[in-house]
Design an enzyme around this catalytic site. Structure first.
Site, PDB file in Angstrom:
ATOM      1  N   THR A   1      21.907 -39.239 -38.151  1.00 30.74           N
ATOM      2  CA  THR A   1      21.843 -38.331 -39.306  1.00 30.74           C
ATOM      3  C   THR A   1      21.029 -39.037 -40.386  1.00 30.74           C
ATOM      4  OG1 THR A   1      24.025 -37.445 -38.804  1.00 30.74           O
ATOM      5  CG2 THR A   1      23.191 -37.064 -41.024  1.00 30.74           C
TER       6      THR A   1
ATOM      7  N   LYS B   1      21.910 -30.186 -40.285  1.00 31.40           N
ATOM      8  CA  LYS B   1      23.036 -31.135 -40.325  1.00 31.40           C
ATOM      9  C   LYS B   1      23.528 -31.357 -41.762  1.00 31.40           C
ATOM     10  CE  LYS B   1      25.780 -34.548 -39.183  1.00 31.40           C
ATOM     11  NZ  LYS B   1      27.013 -34.365 -38.438  1.00 31.40           N
TER      12      LYS B   1
ATOM     13  N   LYS C   1      27.494 -40.473 -47.436  1.00 25.30           N
ATOM     14  CA  LYS C   1      26.079 -40.603 -47.043  1.00 25.30           C
ATOM     15  C   LYS C   1      25.452 -39.215 -46.850  1.00 25.30           C
ATOM     16  CE  LYS C   1      23.661 -41.249 -42.827  1.00 25.30           C
ATOM     17  NZ  LYS C   1      23.677 -41.605 -41.429  1.00 25.30           N
TER      18      LYS C   1
END
Ligand code: NAD
Length: 294
Positions: A96, A171, A246
């Site tokens: 990611t 995502k 994050k």
């Protein structure tokens, strides 16, 4: 069966590589951590001395690394994968990372005749182990068609989200929904307790009402209603608060770059930053409820 190089054999990468081995592919792996590499060897994989060595011999390269910095290093660094992979090797990054890095690496790969896909996943370590991950894939139709049978050995739902970087876009949008909804569900349980409403009763009602969402019914942040959720094991991860932070920060960077406002996403990033700073970074992200109770 394909010759696969698998770079990044951590919590997610190792079980994904193990599923490729189970499906009969040849897997040569590399990780900076010797312990992770040994685990791949024990599962029947081969070990390379560095990422480029593995990539040189592979038909397909898969990376599962912590963040954009490592992805840039491994693909674009001197002697990296883009420099050493043979033409027509298929490159798949499942980490990611930020959309910008995903697009920059794909463009550099294309210049060397290498097809590249960004293919981040949802489903966590459980999904990686069971081979039931969701892959959100950005890249060309041709590369997607080539990658699909391999991704199907590691996941159940494989969605082509569009051109390079669109897998990462999907995502971070998905995880912004998740971060915001986990806070909303947690706040509701904290308020319910203060109002004298039993957590199980709120679950029984909301899971069948308009408050229903994944954070409530699959990953409930209070112990009891969903036995498999991390709340029942003292918020051991799972998916850490640090990782959620994050992803929320990646969403904020993308929102700024795109010139759009995401006020709830921005607040969720602040709430998770507070939680991480006050000792929650390594706990499951659903442990945010403990932070909100303080
Ligand atoms: P992890 O930290 O367990 O694994 C990352 C691995 O990469 C480590 O073993 C590390 O040694 C290795 N590594 C770092 N730099 C390297 C380099 N230069 N060369 C080779 N190996 C290197 O992380 P993870 O939980 O496996 O997550 C990997 C990615 O998947 C992250 O981008 C994360 O955001 C994403 N993700 C994680 C989950 C989850 O539940 N853990 C779920 C979905 C997506």
């Amino acid at each position: 069966m394909a010759k696969v190089a698998f770079i990044g054999l951590g919590n997610m990468g190792l079980p994904m590589a193990q599923n490729l081995l189970k499906a009969g592919h040849q897997v040569e792996g590399f990780d900076l951590s010797p312990a992770s590499v040994e685990k791949l060897k024990a599962a029947g994989g081969a070990i390379a001395t560095n990422a480029a060595e593995a990539a040189k011999r592979a038909e397909v390269v898969i990376t599962m690394l912590p963040a954009g910095k490592q992805v840039r290093e491994v693909y674009l660094g001197a002697g990296g994968i883009v420099e050493t992979a043979r033409p027509a090797t298929l490159l798949i990054d499942s980490s990611t990372i930020d959309v910008e890095t995903a697009r920059a690496v794909a463009a550099a790969a294309e210049k060397k005749d290498l097809a590249m896909l960004d293919a981040p996943v949802s489903g966590g370590v459980g999904g990686a182990t069971a081979g039931t991950l969701t892959f959100m894939v950005g890249g060309s139709d041709k590369a997607f068609a080539q990658a699909k049978p391999i991704l199907e050995q590691m996941g159940k739902t494989i969605v082509h989200a569009g051109g390079a970087g669109n897998g990462q876009a999907a995502k971070i949008c998905n995880n912004m929904i998740l971060g915001v909804s986990m806070i909303a569900v947690s706040e509701a349980f904290v308020l319910a307790e203060k109002l004298g409403l039993d957590a199980q009763k709120l679950f029984d009602i909301s899971s069948k009402s308009s408050g229903q969402c994944w954070s409530m019914t699959s990953y409930c942040p209070v112990p009891g209603p969903v036995p498999a959720s991390p709340a029942n094991r003292d918020y051991q991860p799972g998916f850490t608060a640090a990782m959620m932070l994050k992803d929320l920060n990646l969403a904020q960077d993308a929102a700024k770059a795109a010139g759009t406002k995401t006020p709830l996403g921005a607040n969720a990033a602040k709430v998770y930053a507070d939680y991480a700073e006050s000792g929650g970074a390594g706990q499951d992200f659903s442990g945010i409820i403990r932070h909100l109770k303080k």
